[in-house]
Design an enzyme around this catalytic site. Structure first.
Site, PDB file in Angstrom:
ATOM      1  CD1 TRP A 128      26.361 -53.290 -68.525  1.00 30.11           C
ATOM      2  CD2 TRP A 128      25.891 -53.906 -66.617  1.00 30.11           C
ATOM      3  NE1 TRP A 128      27.114 -52.419 -67.908  1.00 30.11           N
ATOM      4  CE2 TRP A 128      26.676 -52.678 -66.607  1.00 30.11           C
ATOM      5  CE3 TRP A 128      25.518 -54.130 -65.216  1.00 30.11           C
ATOM      6  CZ2 TRP A 128      27.151 -51.921 -65.389  1.00 30.11           C
ATOM      7  CZ3 TRP A 128      25.894 -53.468 -64.014  1.00 30.11           C
ATOM      8  CH2 TRP A 128      26.776 -52.315 -64.259  1.00 30.11           C
ATOM      9  CG  ASP A 209      19.899 -53.792 -64.026  1.00 27.10           C
ATOM     10  OD1 ASP A 209      19.537 -52.705 -63.600  1.00 27.10           O
ATOM     11  OD2 ASP A 209      21.088 -54.255 -64.305  1.00 27.10           O
ATOM     12  CB  ALA A 211      19.924 -49.304 -65.991  1.00 31.27           C
ATOM     13  CE  LYS A 244      23.623 -45.757 -67.423  1.00 31.65           C
ATOM     14  NZ  LYS A 244      24.789 -46.440 -67.887  1.00 31.65           N
TER      15      LYS A 244
END
Ligand code: LMR
Length: 397
Positions: A128, A209, A211, A244
């Site tokens: 990212w 991470d 997400a 999200k």
């Protein structure tokens, strides 16, 4: 004049793309850019479970006074439950609420720099863009490890293991818990085991991470690898986002966890206090509203069932679109070279084409994807799939 010295900052390629899309006046334009879920009518809806939780909060909340530097404990506990599901004892986890997943990543980077000013952070190539940008902003050395195999559009596991093997104790290896952003290509369970063995061998600290929990194989399945890493390594950092999977992007809701194998209460307390201190230095109290929505949903069985069903519908609709796009491309190209789209998971797939082709798609066909050819699958609908597929073939991907 003090601020004359300021210079333009490097543009974030995802945000730059959002702006370019907004300014494009062509009515047929298609947005496959920023990672925001959209339903078949192009709307990013508020989930029913979220609406109901907000209503309950509005009716029952008596005060907006500060909560605590670590955020609401109901939020922290319910997120620990969602991600780790009792695989780790609660008293081995330090946790704080943060402004979104980005806030958690940023706090994690500050924490590791404090613990080791010479830390090197190993990141997947690609990762990212904001990981890269934050590391550079904080002056932390970044080392790429091989990840995406441009030819197969899958994972170069041997390259990844070879590169991670160069990590040392005091280094951090950043991993995506599920639904890799930007590629959509994910490790298998066997490959996760290999990565965990390599982490153990090197003594480096994993940072995960996560997400997109719930967008890949399902809300439970998507956390399995994260749990395995946390159980197997002496220390693990987890940066989680609720943007999200609860669809509460602008509420900025995330969490940073630091998990340790040691049972020494005073040491875990020190870690907890350090996370709270970091919050205080950077923004004081973290936002509360989004966290309260999340804990209201996760702690109420009927709201939780509703949320899980809504999330599952999003997940399966993404899979349907993946299958349709791959099938349409197969038909148009008379080949199965686009099969990887059905193997990828989450919101994204990296098509693996060059920037020239991405530019032609943008300029000639009003189709917007990130420069590295990442598409947001949620930007597609049944009607848009044939349009995009034809353009993909026309530009020679
Ligand atoms: C994305 O990757 O598109 C999202 O995570 C949004 C962002 O902040 O970049």
């Amino acid at each position: 004049m003090m601020f004359e010295v300021l210079r333009p900052k490097p543009a974030d390629k995802i945000l730059k793309l959002m702006k370019a899309y907004r300014e494009d006046t062509r009515s047929e334009k298609i947005d496959l850019g920023v990672g925001v879920y959209k339903n078949s009518t192009g709307i990013t809806p508020i989930m029913q479970a979220v609406k109901k939780a907000e209503q309950r909060i509005w009716e029952e909340q008596q005060t907006k006074a500060y909560v605590g530097l670590e955020g609401d404990s109901a939020f922290n506990d319910s997120m620990i439950g969602l991600i780790l599901n009792n695989t780790i004892e609660r008293d081995r986890i330090a946790a704080v609420a943060t402004p979104g997943g980005s806030g958690a990543v940023r706090q994690a980077f500050e924490l590791i720099r404090q613990a080791n000013p010479n830390v090197r952070v190993f990141v997947s190539n690609p990762t990212w863009p904001n990981h890269v940008s934050m590391l550079s902003y904080l002056g932390i050395e970044q080392i790429d490890y091989r990840y995406f195999d441009e030819r197969s559009r899958g994972i170069d596991i041997q390259g990844m293991l070879d590169d991670i093997s160069k990590a040392r104790p005091g280094d951090v290896v950043l991993l995506h818990g599920c639904c890799h952003n930007p590629t959509g290509a994910n490790l298998t369970s066997v490959e996760w085991d290999e990565v965990i063995s390599m982490l153990q061998r090197t003594g480096a600290t994993p940072m995960i991470d996560i997400a997109y929990q719930g967008f890949g194989e399902g809300v439970e399945q998507d956390a399995v690898a994260t749990r395995k890493v946390a159980e197997s390594c002496p220390e693990t950092l987890i940066a989680a986002s609720c943007s999200k999977n609860f669809g509460i992007y602008r509420e900025r809701t995330g969490q940073l966890m630091l998990i340790t194998q040691e049972k020494d209460k005073s040491s875990v307390k020190m870690k907890q206090e350090t996370l709270a201190f970091l919050n205080r230095q950077n923004y004081s109290f973290p936002p509360d509203h989004g966290g309260r929505i999340v804990s209201t949903i996760l702690n109420d069985s009927s709201l939780r069932v509703l949320w899980e069903a809504e999330l599952e519908r999003i997940r399966t609709s993404l899979l349907d679109i993946r299958n349709l796009l791959a099938a349409t491309l197969q038909e148009l190209s008379h080949s199965d070279r686009f099969g990887f789209i059905t193997q990828h998971r989450g919101m994204f797939s990296q098509l693996g084409c060059n920037f020239e082709q991405v530019k032609v798609l943008r300029e000639n066909y009003a189709i917007y994807m990130v420069d590295d050819s990442r598409i947001n699958v949620a930007g597609l609908t049944e009607e848009k799939v044939p349009v995009v597929a034809k353009a993909i073939i026309k530009v020679g991907i």
